[in-house]
Motif scaffolding. Structure first.
Motif, PDB file in Angstrom:
ATOM      1  N   GLU A   1      -0.905   2.514  19.528  1.00 35.30           N
ATOM      2  CA  GLU A   1      -1.543   2.673  18.230  1.00 35.30           C
ATOM      3  C   GLU A   1      -1.928   4.150  18.097  1.00 35.30           C
ATOM      4  N   VAL A   2      -1.480   4.802  17.032  1.00 39.92           N
ATOM      5  CA  VAL A   2      -1.779   6.220  16.832  1.00 39.92           C
ATOM      6  C   VAL A   2      -2.262   6.451  15.412  1.00 39.92           C
ATOM      7  N   GLU A   3      -3.114   7.458  15.265  1.00 37.14           N
ATOM      8  CA  GLU A   3      -3.526   7.885  13.937  1.00 37.14           C
ATOM      9  C   GLU A   3      -2.657   9.077  13.563  1.00 37.14           C
ATOM     10  N   VAL A   4      -2.043   9.019  12.380  1.00 36.66           N
ATOM     11  CA  VAL A   4      -1.130  10.072  11.938  1.00 36.66           C
ATOM     12  C   VAL A   4      -1.543  10.565  10.565  1.00 36.66           C
ATOM     13  N   LYS A   5      -1.159  11.797  10.278  1.00 36.05           N
ATOM     14  CA  LYS A   5      -1.379  12.374   8.955  1.00 36.05           C
ATOM     15  C   LYS A   5      -0.019  12.464   8.274  1.00 36.05           C
ATOM     16  N   VAL A   6       0.037  12.078   7.024  1.00 35.06           N
ATOM     17  CA  VAL A   6       1.284  12.114   6.262  1.00 35.06           C
ATOM     18  C   VAL A   6       1.488  13.540   5.758  1.00 35.06           C
TER      19      VAL A   6
ATOM     20  N   MET B   1       0.852  -1.183   0.000  1.00 37.36           N
ATOM     21  CA  MET B   1       0.000   0.000   0.000  1.00 37.36           C
ATOM     22  C   MET B   1       0.888   1.233   0.000  1.00 37.36           C
ATOM     23  N   ALA B   2       0.697   2.117  -0.971  1.00 42.94           N
ATOM     24  CA  ALA B   2       1.496   3.334  -1.075  1.00 42.94           C
ATOM     25  C   ALA B   2       0.953   4.386  -0.114  1.00 42.94           C
ATOM     26  N   ILE B   3       1.877   5.110   0.515  1.00 42.90           N
ATOM     27  CA  ILE B   3       1.504   6.163   1.445  1.00 42.90           C
ATOM     28  C   ILE B   3       1.343   7.458   0.652  1.00 42.90           C
ATOM     29  N   GLU B   4       0.174   8.082   0.763  1.00 40.17           N
ATOM     30  CA  GLU B   4      -0.087   9.327   0.037  1.00 40.17           C
ATOM     31  C   GLU B   4       0.012  10.510   0.984  1.00 40.17           C
ATOM     32  N   VAL B   5       0.613  11.594   0.506  1.00 41.97           N
ATOM     33  CA  VAL B   5       0.730  12.808   1.297  1.00 41.97           C
ATOM     34  C   VAL B   5      -0.673  13.373   1.531  1.00 41.97           C
ATOM     35  N   GLY B   6      -0.978  13.708   2.789  1.00 43.99           N
ATOM     36  CA  GLY B   6      -2.288  14.242   3.151  1.00 43.99           C
ATOM     37  C   GLY B   6      -3.243  13.200   3.682  1.00 43.99           C
ATOM     38  N   SER B   7      -2.915  11.920   3.542  1.00 45.30           N
ATOM     39  CA  SER B   7      -3.811  10.873   4.024  1.00 45.30           C
ATOM     40  C   SER B   7      -3.582  10.605   5.502  1.00 45.30           C
ATOM     41  N   LYS B   8      -4.628  10.079   6.148  1.00 50.27           N
ATOM     42  CA  LYS B   8      -4.541   9.691   7.550  1.00 50.27           C
ATOM     43  C   LYS B   8      -4.462   8.178   7.614  1.00 50.27           C
ATOM     44  N   VAL B   9      -3.494   7.696   8.389  1.00 54.24           N
ATOM     45  CA  VAL B   9      -3.308   6.253   8.536  1.00 54.24           C
ATOM     46  C   VAL B   9      -3.062   5.917   9.999  1.00 54.24           C
ATOM     47  N   LYS B  10      -3.318   4.663  10.339  1.00 57.83           N
ATOM     48  CA  LYS B  10      -3.023   4.184  11.695  1.00 57.83           C
ATOM     49  C   LYS B  10      -1.664   3.510  11.661  1.00 57.83           C
ATOM     50  N   GLY B  11      -0.930   3.732  12.753  1.00 56.10           N
ATOM     51  CA  GLY B  11       0.381   3.114  12.859  1.00 56.10           C
ATOM     52  C   GLY B  11       0.701   2.796  14.299  1.00 56.10           C
ATOM     53  N   LYS B  12       1.847   2.134  14.477  1.00 58.50           N
ATOM     54  CA  LYS B  12       2.265   1.726  15.811  1.00 58.50           C
ATOM     55  C   LYS B  12       3.597   2.381  16.120  1.00 58.50           C
ATOM     56  N   VAL B  13       3.723   2.967  17.313  1.00 58.16           N
ATOM     57  CA  VAL B  13       4.966   3.617  17.724  1.00 58.16           C
ATOM     58  C   VAL B  13       6.040   2.553  17.851  1.00 58.16           C
ATOM     59  N   ALA B  14       7.111   2.714  17.044  1.00 58.40           N
ATOM     60  CA  ALA B  14       8.185   1.726  17.027  1.00 58.40           C
ATOM     61  C   ALA B  14       9.400   2.183  17.825  1.00 58.40           C
ATOM     62  N   GLY B  15       9.568   3.479  17.964  1.00 59.24           N
ATOM     63  CA  GLY B  15      10.715   3.976  18.709  1.00 59.24           C
ATOM     64  C   GLY B  15      10.505   5.417  19.109  1.00 59.24           C
ATOM     65  N   ILE B  16      11.157   5.814  20.212  1.00 60.36           N
ATOM     66  CA  ILE B  16      11.029   7.178  20.707  1.00 60.36           C
ATOM     67  C   ILE B  16      12.426   7.753  20.902  1.00 60.36           C
ATOM     68  N   THR B  17      12.623   8.986  20.405  1.00 57.74           N
ATOM     69  CA  THR B  17      13.890   9.692  20.580  1.00 57.74           C
ATOM     70  C   THR B  17      13.596  11.027  21.262  1.00 57.74           C
ATOM     71  N   ASN B  18      14.651  11.805  21.520  1.00 58.73           N
ATOM     72  CA  ASN B  18      14.429  13.106  22.152  1.00 58.73           C
ATOM     73  C   ASN B  18      13.859  14.123  21.168  1.00 58.73           C
ATOM     74  N   PHE B  19      13.853  13.836  19.864  1.00 58.74           N
ATOM     75  CA  PHE B  19      13.324  14.771  18.871  1.00 58.74           C
ATOM     76  C   PHE B  19      12.028  14.305  18.235  1.00 58.74           C
ATOM     77  N   GLY B  20      11.492  13.163  18.645  1.00 59.13           N
ATOM     78  CA  GLY B  20      10.235  12.702  18.090  1.00 59.13           C
ATOM     79  C   GLY B  20      10.032  11.214  18.285  1.00 59.13           C
ATOM     80  N   ALA B  21       9.124  10.659  17.491  1.00 56.02           N
ATOM     81  CA  ALA B  21       8.800   9.242  17.592  1.00 56.02           C
ATOM     82  C   ALA B  21       8.722   8.635  16.190  1.00 56.02           C
ATOM     83  N   PHE B  22       9.237   7.415  16.068  1.00 58.47           N
ATOM     84  CA  PHE B  22       9.145   6.683  14.806  1.00 58.47           C
ATOM     85  C   PHE B  22       7.897   5.814  14.851  1.00 58.47           C
ATOM     86  N   VAL B  23       7.101   5.906  13.786  1.00 57.89           N
ATOM     87  CA  VAL B  23       5.840   5.179  13.711  1.00 57.89           C
ATOM     88  C   VAL B  23       5.901   4.226  12.520  1.00 57.89           C
ATOM     89  N   GLU B  24       5.603   2.949  12.803  1.00 56.05           N
ATOM     90  CA  GLU B  24       5.573   1.930  11.755  1.00 56.05           C
ATOM     91  C   GLU B  24       4.199   1.976  11.088  1.00 56.05           C
TER      92      GLU B  24
END
Length: 149
Positions: A55-60, A1-24
């Motif tokens: 589990e978080v909902e994110v906007k691309v 599934m291709a990720i489109e700019v402006g779309s909302k998708v659900k993802g899972k937090v995979a890692g946390i840093t001091n500048f943000g969070a990586f979401v799978e």
């Protein structure tokens, strides 16, 4: 599934840093939610808002060279008329002057100086200042003819 700019998708937090969070994201790709995009309020520590596995909902927001920028705060649907920021307008000043009134006295009105008048006044004062500065510094150099005092 291709990720489109402006779309909302659900993802899972995979890692946390001091500048943000990586979401799978679905499809195996991973994107970054910058610390400024985690919540509407000021975020000092991402760990206070997110945990690994959430589990978080994110906007691309964008995708460049395989790097995906995500936002949690822009994925949240807000009621119409509400701003995206939690900051509100400053309340009106109490007891001060009323901003709608003109406080210039009509009887004491003085016409504004023209540009030429202002420039002439500026040149005169700057020449006077420069003259007194030079006179004061020459006496401190100790050259011939300098004033002693």
């Amino acid at each position: 599934m291709a990720i489109e700019v402006g779309s909302k998708v659900k993802g899972k937090v995979a890692g946390i840093t001091n500048f943000g969070a990586f979401v799978e994201l679905p499809g195996g790709s991973t994107g970054l939610v910058h610390i400024s995009e985690v919540a509407d309020s000021f975020v000092k520590d991402v760990n206070e808002h997110l945990k690994i596995g959430d589990e978080v909902e994110v906007k691309v927001l964008s995708e460049k060279e395989g790097k995906i920028a995500l936002s949690i705060k822009k994925a949240i649907d807000k009621p119409e008329g509400q701003t995206s920021s939690s900051y509100t307008k400053r309340p009106p000043r109490q007891g001060g002057r009323d901003n709608n009134k003109n406080f210039r006295s009509k009887g004491n009105f003085k016409a504004k100086e023209s540009f030429e008048d202002k420039m002439a006044k500026f040149l005169k004062t700057s020449e006077e200042n420069l003259y007194s500065l030079n006179r004061n510094t020459e006496s401190k150099r100790g050259g011939r003819g300098g004033r002693r005092g």
